[in-house]
Each structure stands twice: as structure tokens, then as C-alpha cells.
Design a protein around this motif. Structure first.
Motif, PDB file in Angstrom:
ATOM      1  N   ALA A   1       0.840  -1.193   0.000  1.00  0.00           N
ATOM      2  CA  ALA A   1       0.000   0.000   0.000  1.00  0.00           C
ATOM      3  C   ALA A   1       0.877   1.245   0.000  1.00  0.00           C
ATOM      4  O   ALA A   1       2.054   1.207   0.388  1.00  0.00           O
ATOM      5  CB  ALA A   1      -0.917  -0.003   1.227  1.00  0.00           C
ATOM      6  N   VAL A   2       0.299   2.366  -0.393  1.00  0.00           N
ATOM      7  CA  VAL A   2       1.079   3.602  -0.519  1.00  0.00           C
ATOM      8  C   VAL A   2       1.570   4.101   0.835  1.00  0.00           C
ATOM      9  O   VAL A   2       2.548   4.848   0.909  1.00  0.00           O
ATOM     10  CB  VAL A   2       0.245   4.710  -1.204  1.00  0.00           C
ATOM     11  N   ASN A   3       0.908   3.683   1.909  1.00  0.00           N
ATOM     12  CA  ASN A   3       1.301   4.171   3.239  1.00  0.00           C
ATOM     13  C   ASN A   3       2.412   3.347   3.874  1.00  0.00           C
ATOM     14  O   ASN A   3       2.796   3.594   5.019  1.00  0.00           O
ATOM     15  CB  ASN A   3       0.093   4.208   4.168  1.00  0.00           C
ATOM     16  N   GLY A   4       2.920   2.337   3.168  1.00  0.00           N
ATOM     17  CA  GLY A   4       4.026   1.552   3.706  1.00  0.00           C
ATOM     18  C   GLY A   4       3.635   0.253   4.358  1.00  0.00           C
ATOM     19  O   GLY A   4       4.492  -0.473   4.872  1.00  0.00           O
ATOM     20  N   VAL A   5       2.342  -0.073   4.354  1.00  0.00           N
ATOM     21  CA  VAL A   5       1.892  -1.366   4.885  1.00  0.00           C
ATOM     22  C   VAL A   5       1.932  -2.392   3.755  1.00  0.00           C
ATOM     23  O   VAL A   5       1.303  -2.209   2.715  1.00  0.00           O
ATOM     24  CB  VAL A   5       0.464  -1.284   5.456  1.00  0.00           C
ATOM     25  N   CYS A   6       2.671  -3.450   3.958  1.00  0.00           N
ATOM     26  CA  CYS A   6       2.782  -4.509   2.957  1.00  0.00           C
ATOM     27  C   CYS A   6       2.024  -5.735   3.444  1.00  0.00           C
ATOM     28  O   CYS A   6       2.264  -6.230   4.553  1.00  0.00           O
ATOM     29  CB  CYS A   6       4.254  -4.858   2.727  1.00  0.00           C
ATOM     30  N   THR A   7       1.103  -6.219   2.639  1.00  0.00           N
ATOM     31  CA  THR A   7       0.332  -7.413   2.967  1.00  0.00           C
ATOM     32  C   THR A   7       0.928  -8.623   2.267  1.00  0.00           C
ATOM     33  O   THR A   7       1.160  -8.602   1.062  1.00  0.00           O
ATOM     34  CB  THR A   7      -1.136  -7.253   2.530  1.00  0.00           C
TER      35      THR A   7
ATOM     36  N   LEU B   1     -15.196  -6.903  11.673  1.00  0.00           N
ATOM     37  CA  LEU B   1     -14.339  -5.744  11.909  1.00  0.00           C
ATOM     38  C   LEU B   1     -12.864  -6.064  11.706  1.00  0.00           C
ATOM     39  O   LEU B   1     -12.017  -5.158  11.711  1.00  0.00           O
ATOM     40  CB  LEU B   1     -14.522  -5.241  13.354  1.00  0.00           C
ATOM     41  N   PHE B   2     -12.564  -7.348  11.503  1.00  0.00           N
ATOM     42  CA  PHE B   2     -11.188  -7.843  11.573  1.00  0.00           C
ATOM     43  C   PHE B   2     -10.245  -7.103  10.635  1.00  0.00           C
ATOM     44  O   PHE B   2      -9.242  -6.522  11.056  1.00  0.00           O
ATOM     45  CB  PHE B   2     -11.183  -9.343  11.276  1.00  0.00           C
ATOM     46  N   THR B   3     -10.551  -7.085   9.363  1.00  0.00           N
ATOM     47  CA  THR B   3      -9.628  -6.511   8.378  1.00  0.00           C
ATOM     48  C   THR B   3      -9.393  -5.026   8.636  1.00  0.00           C
ATOM     49  O   THR B   3      -8.236  -4.561   8.664  1.00  0.00           O
ATOM     50  CB  THR B   3     -10.162  -6.724   6.951  1.00  0.00           C
ATOM     51  N   ASP B   4     -10.465  -4.276   8.845  1.00  0.00           N
ATOM     52  CA  ASP B   4     -10.322  -2.834   9.071  1.00  0.00           C
ATOM     53  C   ASP B   4      -9.472  -2.543  10.305  1.00  0.00           C
ATOM     54  O   ASP B   4      -8.616  -1.646  10.284  1.00  0.00           O
ATOM     55  CB  ASP B   4     -11.690  -2.172   9.226  1.00  0.00           C
ATOM     56  N   GLU B   5      -9.703  -3.299  11.367  1.00  0.00           N
ATOM     57  CA  GLU B   5      -8.988  -3.036  12.613  1.00  0.00           C
ATOM     58  C   GLU B   5      -7.513  -3.439  12.516  1.00  0.00           C
ATOM     59  O   GLU B   5      -6.645  -2.775  13.095  1.00  0.00           O
ATOM     60  CB  GLU B   5      -9.670  -3.769  13.781  1.00  0.00           C
ATOM     61  N   VAL B   6      -7.234  -4.517  11.810  1.00  0.00           N
ATOM     62  CA  VAL B   6      -5.837  -4.923  11.618  1.00  0.00           C
ATOM     63  C   VAL B   6      -5.065  -3.824  10.903  1.00  0.00           C
ATOM     64  O   VAL B   6      -3.951  -3.447  11.305  1.00  0.00           O
ATOM     65  CB  VAL B   6      -5.743  -6.252  10.832  1.00  0.00           C
ATOM     66  N   TYR B   7      -5.651  -3.281   9.845  1.00  0.00           N
ATOM     67  CA  TYR B   7      -4.941  -2.253   9.075  1.00  0.00           C
ATOM     68  C   TYR B   7      -4.907  -0.913   9.802  1.00  0.00           C
ATOM     69  O   TYR B   7      -3.984  -0.107   9.597  1.00  0.00           O
ATOM     70  CB  TYR B   7      -5.519  -2.149   7.670  1.00  0.00           C
ATOM     71  N   LYS B   8      -5.879  -0.678  10.663  1.00  0.00           N
ATOM     72  CA  LYS B   8      -5.824   0.521  11.497  1.00  0.00           C
ATOM     73  C   LYS B   8      -4.606   0.443  12.420  1.00  0.00           C
ATOM     74  O   LYS B   8      -3.867   1.426  12.598  1.00  0.00           O
ATOM     75  CB  LYS B   8      -7.111   0.641  12.321  1.00  0.00           C
TER      76      LYS B   8
ATOM     77  N   ASN C   1      -1.401   0.811  10.319  1.00  0.00           N
ATOM     78  CA  ASN C   1      -1.191   2.214   9.936  1.00  0.00           C
ATOM     79  C   ASN C   1      -0.627   3.031  11.099  1.00  0.00           C
ATOM     80  O   ASN C   1       0.185   3.945  10.898  1.00  0.00           O
ATOM     81  CB  ASN C   1      -2.493   2.830   9.440  1.00  0.00           C
ATOM     82  N   GLN C   2      -1.067   2.713  12.331  1.00  0.00           N
ATOM     83  CA  GLN C   2      -0.491   3.384  13.494  1.00  0.00           C
ATOM     84  C   GLN C   2       1.012   3.150  13.567  1.00  0.00           C
ATOM     85  O   GLN C   2       1.789   4.054  13.871  1.00  0.00           O
ATOM     86  CB  GLN C   2      -1.139   2.859  14.778  1.00  0.00           C
ATOM     87  N   LEU C   3       1.419   1.916  13.272  1.00  0.00           N
ATOM     88  CA  LEU C   3       2.843   1.585  13.330  1.00  0.00           C
ATOM     89  C   LEU C   3       3.636   2.298  12.240  1.00  0.00           C
ATOM     90  O   LEU C   3       4.800   2.659  12.448  1.00  0.00           O
ATOM     91  CB  LEU C   3       3.042   0.073  13.226  1.00  0.00           C
ATOM     92  N   THR C   4       3.029   2.508  11.079  1.00  0.00           N
ATOM     93  CA  THR C   4       3.760   3.206  10.009  1.00  0.00           C
ATOM     94  C   THR C   4       4.044   4.659  10.379  1.00  0.00           C
ATOM     95  O   THR C   4       4.966   5.269   9.842  1.00  0.00           O
ATOM     96  CB  THR C   4       2.978   3.189   8.674  1.00  0.00           C
ATOM     97  N   GLU C   5       3.250   5.197  11.290  1.00  0.00           N
ATOM     98  CA  GLU C   5       3.435   6.577  11.709  1.00  0.00           C
ATOM     99  C   GLU C   5       4.458   6.721  12.829  1.00  0.00           C
ATOM    100  O   GLU C   5       4.798   7.835  13.236  1.00  0.00           O
ATOM    101  CB  GLU C   5       2.092   7.171  12.150  1.00  0.00           C
ATOM    102  N   GLY C   6       4.940   5.589  13.338  1.00  0.00           N
ATOM    103  CA  GLY C   6       5.901   5.613  14.433  1.00  0.00           C
ATOM    104  C   GLY C   6       7.324   5.817  13.940  1.00  0.00           C
ATOM    105  O   GLY C   6       7.592   5.853  12.738  1.00  0.00           O
ATOM    106  N   PRO C   7       8.278   5.942  14.861  1.00  0.00           N
ATOM    107  CA  PRO C   7       9.689   6.134  14.504  1.00  0.00           C
ATOM    108  C   PRO C   7      10.285   4.816  14.020  1.00  0.00           C
ATOM    109  O   PRO C   7      10.564   3.924  14.818  1.00  0.00           O
ATOM    110  CB  PRO C   7      10.316   6.598  15.823  1.00  0.00           C
TER     111      PRO C   7
END
Length: 260
Positions: A11-17, A187-194, A197-203
């Protein structure tokens, strides 16, 4: 790289599935899949576009474990070599300085359970089940389960799961400390990627070093454990009980093990 047994999406935000992509056999961990996972996790370290990896299964299972159809005629030497490929796969996940989330979307059995344990965070849907199924076919737990599981839940509970090979639910796994979170199926898929995405915003450097140092503090003897596991499993591959266990599995009956 083109893969046959896994599906990789960035994904463009850096999350790779990464999807285990053999749904016709419930994502059994065949040799090709192990090699492809090892190659992916080794190479992704140098891909700055990837910040977090979500590992999940295609269809309604995470992974049913080892591919028993490929083990019918296995011998000690070939079996040990097969395990070494699996060990390299596990090590590639542990050594990667990026967060890896196991999104367990159904059964995680045998080696599939081991694969989830090698990840950094385990999120399960309510339909997920976990089973140390090795004893059902006359084998020892492999791909690191003997190392990881007692450290998570203690010696006695780990041995109970390994000895009896009984399923536990996602909620039971959460209570034992195997699973970080259990989410409702819808809710599984949405919550996993949420969460991803939090982790991609971390250091990113700090997260990678946290993982490296935590792993160093508690996993220093993993390589030695995997080596001993390889020898022990090779002995089991040569046993009559393993042959009986595999035959019983495909004949859908309870195995009758000898006592030697």
C-alpha cells in the motif's frame, strides 16, 4: 519478484500485505511457500517503502500447517533439509527490523501456529483456532514452537497443548497470552490495518531497534533450539508412528500408535 505460493501487496502508506495463497489446501506450508516467505522477509529489509508487514491467509484459514502430502515418503536427511528451509523462514521474520503482524483469519495449526508465533504481534478474528497438531501424526512441534510457546504461556500449559493437540479458541489464546487482540470477524480486516497504519506513523528506526533488542534479550538461543529440533524431528520422520499418523490423517481415522 514473482511468487507462486504467496501474494504480496504494498500500500502507498508503507503497509505490505503478504497472503499465504494456497487456499485449496488451507494454506499448507509447502516447501515452495517456505522458500518464498524466506526470500520475501530477507529482501524486504532493504525496501524503504515497506514499514510494516501484515501476514495473513487467503480464504478461511491462516495456515493448516505442514503439507503432509509432501511428507508421505520423507526420510531423515531430506526431512531435516526441509526443516532447515523452514528455520531460515522463521529466522528471516525474527531478524527483520520491521514490525510483522500475524493476522490470523482462521485455523493456525501445526507449523501454521509456529509461523504466527514468530511474528511480533498476533491479531486473531473470532473464528480463529489454534492447535499444536504435531502429536496427531507422531511428530514433535517444529519451526520454533518448542522455543516460542513455553516462553509465552509457561512450561506446563505448553506441554499440555503439545501432548494432547487440542484446539483452543481465539479467546482462549488471548487469555493465555498467545494472541494480542481478538476482533469480531466483520471488523477484523479494518482493525488490523488501522493498527498497522499506526505503526507506520511511528519512529521506524526506533521500532526496528526495539524489536532487535527485545529479541536479543529473550531469543538468543533460538538458533541452537532450531538445530536440536531438526535432529529430533528427523528421528520422528523415520518412525513407524509418523507413517501411521500420516496414513490415518488421509484415511480420516484415529491413528493407532505403537508404544516404542
Amino acid at each position: 519478484m514473482t511468487y507462486q505460493s504467496i501474494q504480496v501487496t504494498l500500500a502507498v502508506n508503507g503497509v505490505c500485505t503478504v497472503k499465504l495463497n494456497r487456499p485449496q489446501v488451507r494454506n499448507a506450508l509447502g516447501l515452495q511457500m517456505r522458500e518464498e516467505l524466506k526470500d520475501f522477509f530477507t529482501e524486504v529489509q532493504n525496501n524503504d517503502d515497506v514499514k510494516v508487514i501484515v501476514l495473513t491467509g487467503e480464504g478461511n484459514a491462516f495456515s493448516a500447517g505442514g503439507d503432509l502430502s509432501a511428507l508421505k515418503d520423507v526420510e531423515a536427511a531430506s526431512g531435516r533439509k526441509r526443516l532447515q528451509t523452514g528455520h531460515e523462514m522463521i529466522s528471516s521474520i525474527v531478524d527483520l527490523e520491521k514490525p510483522v503482524i500475524a493476522a490470523v483469519n482462521g485455523a493456525a495449526a501445526g507449523a501454521g501456529f509456529s509461523l504466527a508465533l514468530a511474528c511480533d504481534i498476533i491479531i486473531a478474528n473470532q473464528s480463529a483456532v489454534f492447535i499444536q497438531s504435531f502429536s496427531k501424526v507422531g511428530l514433535i512441534p517444529d519451526l520454533g514452537s518448542i522455543y516460542f510457546l513455553p516462553r509465552l504461556i509457561g512450561r506446563h500449559r505448553a506441554l499440555e497443548m503439545m501432548f494432547f493437540g487440542e484446539k483452543i479458541s481465539a479467546e482462549q489464546a488471548h487469555e493465555l497470552g498467545i494472541v494480542n487482540r481478538v476482533l469480531e470477524d466483520h471488523l477484523f480486516t479494518d482493525e488490523v490495518y488501522k493498527l498497522a497504519n499506526q505503526l507506520t506513523e511511528g519512529p521506524q528506526m526506533a521500532l526496528g531497534l526495539m524489536k532487535k533488542l527485545v529479541n536479543r534479550s529473550i531469543l538468543d538461543d533460538l538458533a541452537q533450539s532450531l538445530e536440536l529440533e531438526g535432529f529430533a524431528q528427523a528421528m520422528c520422520f523415520e518412525s513407524a508412528n509418523f507413517k501411521e499418523g500420516v496414513e490415518a490423517f488421509f484415511e480420516k481415522r484415529k491413528p493407532v500408535f505403537n508404544q516404542s
